[in-house]
Design an enzyme around this catalytic site. Structure first.
Site, PDB file in Angstrom:
ATOM      1  CG  HIS A  63     -37.978  78.087  27.353  1.00 29.27           C
ATOM      2  ND1 HIS A  63     -37.286  78.980  28.130  1.00 29.27           N
ATOM      3  CD2 HIS A  63     -37.100  77.576  26.467  1.00 29.27           C
ATOM      4  CE1 HIS A  63     -36.032  78.968  27.752  1.00 29.27           C
ATOM      5  NE2 HIS A  63     -35.885  78.129  26.750  1.00 29.27           N
ATOM      6  CD  GLU A  68     -26.630  82.344  27.694  1.00 34.83           C
ATOM      7  OE1 GLU A  68     -27.824  82.408  27.407  1.00 34.83           O
ATOM      8  OE2 GLU A  68     -26.098  81.351  28.251  1.00 34.83           O
ATOM      9  CG  ASP A 108     -30.353  84.134  29.747  1.00 31.96           C
ATOM     10  OD1 ASP A 108     -31.263  84.457  30.532  1.00 31.96           O
ATOM     11  OD2 ASP A 108     -30.183  82.966  29.361  1.00 31.96           O
ATOM     12  CB  CYS A 161     -28.315  81.224  19.329  1.00 29.43           C
ATOM     13  SG  CYS A 161     -27.663  81.247  20.999  1.00 29.43           S
TER      14      CYS A 161
HETATM   15  C1  PEP Z   1     -30.412  83.228  25.218  1.00 30.59           C
HETATM   16  O1  PEP Z   1     -30.310  83.468  26.419  1.00 30.59           O
HETATM   17  O2  PEP Z   1     -30.477  84.103  24.330  1.00 30.59           O
HETATM   18  C2  PEP Z   1     -30.482  81.823  24.752  1.00 30.59           C
HETATM   19  C3  PEP Z   1     -30.425  81.528  23.477  1.00 30.59           C
HETATM   20  O3  PEP Z   1     -30.647  80.872  25.693  1.00 30.59           O
HETATM   21  P1  PEP Z   1     -32.061  80.508  26.424  1.00 30.59           P
HETATM   22  O4  PEP Z   1     -33.125  81.341  25.762  1.00 30.59           O
HETATM   23  O5  PEP Z   1     -32.241  79.059  26.262  1.00 30.59           O
HETATM   24  O6  PEP Z   1     -31.747  80.939  27.818  1.00 30.59           O
HETATM   25 MG    MG Z   2     -29.750  81.847  27.757  1.00 29.65          MG
END
Ligand code: PEP
Ligand code: MG
Length: 588
Positions: A199, A443, A467, A514
């Site tokens: 993140h 995911e 994920d 995404c």
């Molecule tokens: C993902 O896992 O690709 C996603 C968009 O969610 P995050 O990165 O918030 O886990």
């Molecule tokens: Mg995710």
């Protein structure tokens, strides 16, 4: 960690995670539990020791008041109020008196006594059956840490308040650290640990600043104030750069800025391929204050609103009303464009500090109590969020999606709770969009394998490749030791995505991606060729993906994907996709 360089210049190599070049002074952020010695205080030094304690309390108080004033100025009154609780801890006469009593009984140095007493308080508060009081455990922990640092003469650190433009070099940046980064002063983010999808990187990308991860022990080799270059293109950090290096980087920076400028000019054009296929490109956001960025980067709405950051910011559980206001603001500001709100995805790499009753320490947090699993067990919290999203749907085009669905059972349970929320709002005469689309994030491999079943129960799919890749390849997305094995072009990933798209399309469901894969032109063409309908990414990366979309034919992307599906080597598939993108992204 490989290194090279000339004279005093040292080049250290890590993993490039966000593009760009920065040159500036280091802000070193090393988070450890504060360590302190334990020793006896002689009888004639006791008064002095208590005075030292009082002085540390006073200094801590001044520091917190200063932070509070700065936060109030920069972020507003509400954000600043959190520090009231911290100031109250410092005024807690029982805590102070008990520390002094412990000191008088044991004659141990005051750090030891204060730590013992505050730990007892933290434990007692954490066990109380009242949410508000339980949260105070986190406040006491923060304040106690600060007092002990002051007793030891150490300076506390805070990413939310950088004195000037700084390059953050940290051993680790948690999602709540990332949420607090001082966006006006951080010019690059570099971490010893982490991966491209951590993140801290996602935040750096949204700030359009370079990021490098996997630096191993860089924090042990630089000091606060050292001058460094961060090269987010090739993943290197140059400590004490020589004159000629600065000159070379200056030239590269000018060149890259020119390219960026042209990408952004082209970004105002519609996202349509040369053979006329429209590819909606939407934005990933974490906070309402990123909405301007969404517009500035010409996104067609928000494809992923990571709602958990409303919780992680300040470690506070927002009420239904607070969430409603945030989601409504997003819906209204996007006009007719859609806003896809993902329900809470806490846990895993996004634990919520100071709430040990909600999130206990787990051996395998990524395989543990996170996201939809948490929501289905904390139905009241979940319903607050679902009602807030439904209510916001009366103010624009809102879509909702559930993260980390592993199979139809979870999806059905979530939808049943959503139905209860709809019924409650109807009873109370509160408006919402009866046709709000509800989607499922793909995911987890088990969700991908049952995509045919899930598609019947969902209005759309959004593939979270961050994920999906980690679970399909069994690669912890945050572990720098195995980051090289995290390969989006692995044949298994291509097949999984291809199958998910095929099953969704059979039932006329749209598929978006995404995860970070969508934001890289090298992968974007492959995803579109595999049949993905929409892409969503951090706003500053939209321009280069749109440039590629406008420079390619969908028929060529399909041929690329068809060829890739027959290949065996992730490296060769990557090279082929890279060539595809490079040939089309030429900018004379
Ligand atoms: C993902 O896992 O690709 C996603 C968009 O969610 P995050 O990165 O918030 O886990
Ligand atoms: Mg995710």
């Amino acid at each position: 960690m490989p290194e090279s360089g000339t004279q005093n210049e040292i080049v250290v190599q890590g993993i490039a995670a966000s593009q760009g070049i920065a040159y500036g002074q280091v802000f070193l952020y090393v988070k450890n539990d504060v360590e302190f010695p334990s020793y006896q205080i002689d009888a004639d030094k006791r008064v002095e020791e208590i005075a030292r304690f009082e002085q540390a309390l006073l200094v801590t108080r001044q520091q917190i008041q200063k932070i509070q004033a700065e936060v109030e100025k920069n972020l507003g009154n509400e954000e600043a109020r959190i520090f009231d609780a911290h100031l109250l801890v410092l005024e807690d006469q029982a805590l102070i008196a008990e520390t002094i009593r412990e000191f008088e009984q044991t004659s141990k140095n005051i750090e030891v006594c204060f730590n013992n007493v505050s730990q007892r308080y933290i434990k007692a508060f954490a066990e109380i059956d009242d949410e508000y009081l339980r949260e105070r455990a986190g406040d006491i922990r923060d304040v106690a840490q600060r007092v002990i640092q002051n007793l030891l003469g150490q300076t506390g650190q805070n990413l939310a308040r950088l004195a000037d433009k700084r390059i953050i070099i940290a051993n680790d940046i948690t999602p709540s650290d990332a949420a607090s980064i001082d966006r006006s002063h951080a010019i690059a983010v570099v971490t010893d640990s982490g991966s491209k999808t951590s993140h801290a990187v996602i935040v750096a990308r949204s700030m359009r600043c370079p990021a490098i991860v996997g630096m191993r022990d860089l924090t042990k080799r630089v000091k606060d104030g050292d001058w460094v270059i961060v090269d987010g293109y090739d993943g290197s950090v140059i400590i004490n750069p020589a004159e000629q290096t600065l000159f070379r980087y200056g030239k590269i920076q000018i060149q890259k800025r020119g390219i960026e400028q042209r990408l952004h000019e082209a970004n105002r054009q519609p996202s349509i391929t040369l053979d006329g296929v429209a590819v909606p490109i939407r934005a990933n956001i974490e906070k309402v204050d990123e909405l301007q960025l969404v517009k500035d980067n010409c996104a067609e709405g928000v494809g992923l609103f990571r709602s958990e950051f409303l919780y992680l910011h300040n470690n506070h559980i927002p009420s239904e009303q607070e969430q409603y206001m945030a989601y409504k603001a997003a819906a209204e500001s996007m006009g007719g464009d859609s806003v896809t709100i993902r329900t809470l995805d806490l846990g895993g790499d996004k634990p919520m500090a100071g709430n040990p009753d909600l999130f206990s320490v787990e051996a395998n947090p990524f395989l543990g109590f996170r996201a939809i699993r948490f929501c289905l067990e904390h139905v009241d919290l979940f319903k607050d969020q679902l009602r807030a999203i439904l209510r916001a749907s009366a103010h624009g085009k809102v879509l909702l999606m559930y993260p980390m669905i592993s199979g139809a059972g979870e999806l059905e349970r979530a939808n049943a709770i959503l139905d209860e929320c709809r019924a409650e709002l109807r009873r109370n005469g509160m408006p919402f969009d009866e046709d709000m689309q509800v989607g499922t994030m793909i995911e987890i491999p088990s969700a991908a394998a049952t995509a045919d079943i899930l598609a019947r129960k969902s209005d759309f799919f959004s593939i979270g490749t961050n994920d999906l890749i980690q679970y399909t390849l069994a690669i912890d997305r945050g572990n720098d030791r195995i980051a090289h094995l995290y390969e989006p072009t692995h044949p298994a990933i291509l097949r999984v995505i291809h199958n998910v798209v095929a099953e969704a399309h059979k039932q006329k469901r749209k598929v978006s991606v995404c995860g970070e894969m969508a934001s890289d032109p090298v992968y974007a063409a492959l995803l579109l060729g595999l049949g993905v309908d929409e892409l969503s990414m951090t706003p500053p990366l939209i321009a280069s993906v749109k440039y590629l979309v406008r420079a390619m034919k969908m028929s060529d992307a399909r041929a690329l994907a068809g060829k890739a599906l027959k290949m065996e080597s992730p490296v060769e598939i990557y090279a082929m996709c890279e060539q595809f993108a490079n040939e089309r992204m030429v900018m004379e």
